[in-house]
Design a protein around this motif. Structure first.
Motif, PDB file in Angstrom:
ATOM      1  N   ASP A 151       0.860  -1.426  -0.011  1.00  0.00           N
ATOM      2  CA  ASP A 151      -0.117   0.103  -0.005  1.00  0.00           C
ATOM      3  C   ASP A 151       0.904   1.203  -0.123  1.00  0.00           C
ATOM      4  OD1 ASP A 151      -2.330  -1.073  -0.099  1.00  0.00           O
ATOM      5  OD2 ASP A 151      -2.882  -1.193   1.892  1.00  0.00           O
ATOM      6  N   ARG A 152       2.150   1.052  -0.554  1.00  0.00           N
ATOM      7  CA  ARG A 152       2.810   2.370  -0.690  1.00  0.00           C
ATOM      8  C   ARG A 152       2.776   2.965  -1.914  1.00  0.00           C
ATOM      9  NH1 ARG A 152       7.713  -0.161   2.176  1.00  0.00           N
ATOM     10  NH2 ARG A 152       7.303  -1.141   0.107  1.00  0.00           N
ATOM     11  N   LEU A 153       2.935   4.127  -2.307  1.00  0.00           N
ATOM     12  CA  LEU A 153       2.821   4.565  -3.601  1.00  0.00           C
ATOM     13  C   LEU A 153       3.831   4.156  -4.552  1.00  0.00           C
ATOM     14  CD1 LEU A 153       1.172   6.898  -5.125  1.00  0.00           C
ATOM     15  CD2 LEU A 153       3.060   8.521  -4.414  1.00  0.00           C
ATOM     16  N   ALA A 154       3.625   3.781  -5.708  1.00  0.00           N
ATOM     17  CA  ALA A 154       4.640   3.086  -6.692  1.00  0.00           C
ATOM     18  C   ALA A 154       4.613   3.934  -7.860  1.00  0.00           C
ATOM     19  CB  ALA A 154       4.447   1.716  -6.941  1.00  0.00           C
ATOM     20  N   GLY A 155       3.473   4.656  -8.100  1.00  0.00           N
ATOM     21  CA  GLY A 155       3.716   5.626  -9.473  1.00  0.00           C
ATOM     22  C   GLY A 155       2.073   6.011  -9.814  1.00  0.00           C
ATOM     23  N   VAL A 156       1.940   6.980 -10.836  1.00  0.00           N
ATOM     24  CA  VAL A 156       0.876   7.501 -11.253  1.00  0.00           C
ATOM     25  C   VAL A 156       0.775   7.095 -12.585  1.00  0.00           C
ATOM     26  CG1 VAL A 156      -0.301   9.706 -11.569  1.00  0.00           C
ATOM     27  CG2 VAL A 156       0.609   9.403  -9.366  1.00  0.00           C
ATOM     28  N   ILE A 157      -0.543   7.001 -13.107  1.00  0.00           N
ATOM     29  CA  ILE A 157      -0.905   6.893 -14.713  1.00  0.00           C
ATOM     30  C   ILE A 157      -1.684   8.162 -15.015  1.00  0.00           C
ATOM     31  CG2 ILE A 157      -0.523   4.301 -14.870  1.00  0.00           C
ATOM     32  CD1 ILE A 157      -3.649   4.053 -14.953  1.00  0.00           C
ATOM     33  N   SER A 158      -1.823   8.401 -16.123  1.00  0.00           N
ATOM     34  CA  SER A 158      -2.369   9.555 -16.354  1.00  0.00           C
ATOM     35  C   SER A 158      -3.436   9.296 -17.893  1.00  0.00           C
ATOM     36  CB  SER A 158      -1.594  10.534 -16.846  1.00  0.00           C
ATOM     37  OG  SER A 158      -1.008  10.452 -18.073  1.00  0.00           O
ATOM     38  N   ILE A 159      -4.338   9.654 -18.241  1.00  0.00           N
ATOM     39  CA  ILE A 159      -5.094   9.641 -19.307  1.00  0.00           C
ATOM     40  C   ILE A 159      -4.280   9.681 -20.663  1.00  0.00           C
ATOM     41  CG2 ILE A 159      -6.220  11.489 -19.994  1.00  0.00           C
ATOM     42  CD1 ILE A 159      -8.337   9.056 -18.872  1.00  0.00           C
ATOM     43  N   ARG A 160      -3.348  10.863 -20.439  1.00  0.00           N
ATOM     44  CA  ARG A 160      -2.467  10.912 -21.524  1.00  0.00           C
ATOM     45  C   ARG A 160      -1.916  10.006 -21.990  1.00  0.00           C
ATOM     46  NH1 ARG A 160       0.098  16.480 -22.713  1.00  0.00           N
ATOM     47  NH2 ARG A 160      -1.594  17.283 -21.391  1.00  0.00           N
ATOM     48  N   GLY A 161      -1.301   9.115 -21.059  1.00  0.00           N
ATOM     49  CA  GLY A 161      -0.271   8.034 -21.087  1.00  0.00           C
ATOM     50  C   GLY A 161      -1.064   6.856 -21.842  1.00  0.00           C
ATOM     51  N   ILE A 162      -2.157   6.642 -21.353  1.00  0.00           N
ATOM     52  CA  ILE A 162      -2.951   5.567 -21.873  1.00  0.00           C
ATOM     53  C   ILE A 162      -3.522   5.860 -23.206  1.00  0.00           C
ATOM     54  CG2 ILE A 162      -5.227   4.188 -21.611  1.00  0.00           C
ATOM     55  CD1 ILE A 162      -5.281   4.324 -18.699  1.00  0.00           C
ATOM     56  N   LEU A 163      -3.770   7.266 -23.644  1.00  0.00           N
ATOM     57  CA  LEU A 163      -3.998   7.411 -24.950  1.00  0.00           C
ATOM     58  C   LEU A 163      -2.577   7.240 -26.008  1.00  0.00           C
ATOM     59  CD1 LEU A 163      -6.379  10.549 -24.920  1.00  0.00           C
ATOM     60  CD2 LEU A 163      -6.946   8.181 -25.682  1.00  0.00           C
ATOM     61  N   ALA A 164      -1.437   8.000 -25.244  1.00  0.00           N
ATOM     62  CA  ALA A 164      -0.657   7.644 -26.238  1.00  0.00           C
ATOM     63  C   ALA A 164      -0.188   6.362 -26.523  1.00  0.00           C
ATOM     64  CB  ALA A 164       0.509   8.373 -25.292  1.00  0.00           C
ATOM     65  N   TYR A 165      -0.210   5.346 -25.330  1.00  0.00           N
ATOM     66  CA  TYR A 165      -0.170   4.035 -25.520  1.00  0.00           C
ATOM     67  C   TYR A 165      -0.853   3.327 -26.764  1.00  0.00           C
ATOM     68  CZ  TYR A 165       0.392  -1.057 -24.016  1.00  0.00           C
ATOM     69  OH  TYR A 165       0.714  -2.230 -23.909  1.00  0.00           O
ATOM     70  N   LEU A 166      -2.236   3.767 -26.528  1.00  0.00           N
ATOM     71  CA  LEU A 166      -3.139   3.141 -27.321  1.00  0.00           C
ATOM     72  C   LEU A 166      -3.065   3.449 -28.855  1.00  0.00           C
ATOM     73  CD1 LEU A 166      -6.351   3.087 -25.301  1.00  0.00           C
ATOM     74  CD2 LEU A 166      -5.044   1.108 -25.855  1.00  0.00           C
ATOM     75  N   THR A 167      -2.777   4.634 -29.115  1.00  0.00           N
ATOM     76  CA  THR A 167      -2.621   5.333 -30.340  1.00  0.00           C
ATOM     77  C   THR A 167      -1.373   4.751 -31.058  1.00  0.00           C
ATOM     78  OG1 THR A 167      -1.897   7.260 -29.255  1.00  0.00           O
ATOM     79  CG2 THR A 167      -4.043   7.090 -30.281  1.00  0.00           C
ATOM     80  N   GLU A 168      -0.394   4.637 -30.218  1.00  0.00           N
ATOM     81  CA  GLU A 168       0.972   3.758 -30.522  1.00  0.00           C
ATOM     82  C   GLU A 168       0.690   2.661 -30.912  1.00  0.00           C
ATOM     83  OE1 GLU A 168       4.752   2.618 -28.071  1.00  0.00           O
ATOM     84  OE2 GLU A 168       4.383   4.603 -27.804  1.00  0.00           O
ATOM     85  N   ARG A 169      -0.228   1.776 -30.370  1.00  0.00           N
ATOM     86  CA  ARG A 169      -0.469   0.360 -30.945  1.00  0.00           C
ATOM     87  C   ARG A 169      -1.360   0.424 -32.209  1.00  0.00           C
ATOM     88  NH1 ARG A 169      -0.899  -4.516 -28.299  1.00  0.00           N
ATOM     89  NH2 ARG A 169       0.938  -4.427 -27.046  1.00  0.00           N
TER      90      ARG A 169
END
Lengths: 174, 156
Positions: A151-169
């Motif tokens: 339960d410690r903080l490991a990172g943050v994801i953003s909508i921008r990161g997901i969109l970039a990932y999907l459009t790259e694919r």
């Protein structure tokens, strides 16, 4: 009517196994990925997005300092954690607009914990990207903190990161 | 079952919002209070309130944050804090080109304009996510809690 994938015989809708060959029919309703983008959504886990290390502040950091940090480091959010890196809250551009607004100067010296979003929705590294997208869509979040198993903080994801990932694919497969 | 056609679906499929529009003579204080009241994330700045003709600028959450961080006065004109001449997109453009323009420029909003350059709506990252979720309903909404695990049914 369900066609048994093993022997091809017809079965009644809702049957758990094929009446002819006893092949299980229960997983036929699970989604099957059709395109590279869908496979990316279904199979890949959040770890594949390489969540960035979040910028964190303590709960007592003054509002003005946090605003400066958001501007100087070009961030959309800061995560508020205690001394053991446990998540307390998140402060985003949206919180600034909704809670500070024209009173920003008046509230500048207040601790960030008084205006942050307390206990935001979180995800884990092993969650699927589709699940993350669903969470963000339903909750209207642009950022989701990722926790590890302690339960410690490991990172943050953003909508921008997901969109970039999907459009790259998508472009890679087109 | 619908398939993703980023290059053929027009940008208007991606849930554009009705834009909040203000006159270029408004103050920053007025504009951000309007954004809070309407729960908007961006406003278009036009020559007058009904926003016919070209968009002069756009003012987003990010600009609001810059203004707050600097502690500037609420009476200051929106003209000094907006992003002038924002990138706009034609209503006939594809969803794919909108995503590209947004990620290239780092924008979260793009005004959609008609032939005369009058803004009709605004497309946002939120709308794009809605569009994606719509096009993968099977993928996104019917996920088992832990994919890959098989479940035994209990009861009837």
């Amino acid at each position: 009517m369900i066609l048994c994938p093993a022997c091809g015989s017809e079965n009644l809708d809702g049957a758990d196994e094929c009446a002819e060959c006893l092949h299980s029919l229960t997983d036929l309703s699970l989604p099957r990925a059709m395109t590279a983008v869908e496979r990316g959504l279904l199979d890949d886990r959040i770890a594949a997005l390489n969540p960035r290390t979040p910028v964190t502040v303590g709960p007592d950091a003054p509002v003005s300092e946090v605003l400066q940090k958001l501007i100087n480091d070009r961030l959309g959010c800061v995560v508020v954690v205690d001394s053991q890196q446990r998540l307390l809250g998140i402060f985003t551009e949206r919180d600034a607009l909704m809670r500070l607004n024209v009173d920003a100067a008046k509230l500048a010296a207040r601790p960030i914990s008084s205006v942050m979003t307390v206990s935001p929705a979180t995800l884990r590294m092993r969650d699927k990207i589709a699940f993350a997208l669903h969470r963000m869509h339903v909750g209207g979040y642009r950022h989701v903190p990722i926790l590890d198993d302690q339960d410690r903080l490991a990172g943050v994801i953003s909508i921008r990161g997901i969109l970039a990932y999907l459009t790259e694919r998508h472009t890679a497969s087109a | 079952m619908s398939f993703l056609s980023l290059s053929t679906d027009p940008v208007t499929e991606a849930y554009p919002d009705q834009p909040l529009a203000v006159s270029v003579d408004s103050t920053v204080g007025e504009v951000i209070e309007l954004m809070r009241a309407q729960r908007g994330s961006c406003v278009l700045v036009c020559a007058d309130d009904d926003c016919q003709g070209k968009v002069l600028g756009i003012f987003t959450e990010r600009d609001a944050l810059r203004w707050m961080a600097q502690g500037a006065a609420a009476q200051i004109g929106i003209r000094d804090w907006m992003t002038a001449n924002p990138t706009v997109i034609d209503a006939k453009s594809s969803v794919g080109s909108a995503i590209q323009a947004m990620s290239a420029g780092g924008y979260r909003h793009l005004p959609i304009v008609d032939e005369t350059g009058t803004p009709k709506s605004v497309i946002s990252v939120r709308g794009l996510v809605h569009y994606l979720v719509d096009h993968f309903p099977n993928t996104i909404y019917t996920l088992p809690p832990e994919p890959g695990k098989t479940y035994d049914r209990e009861g009837a």
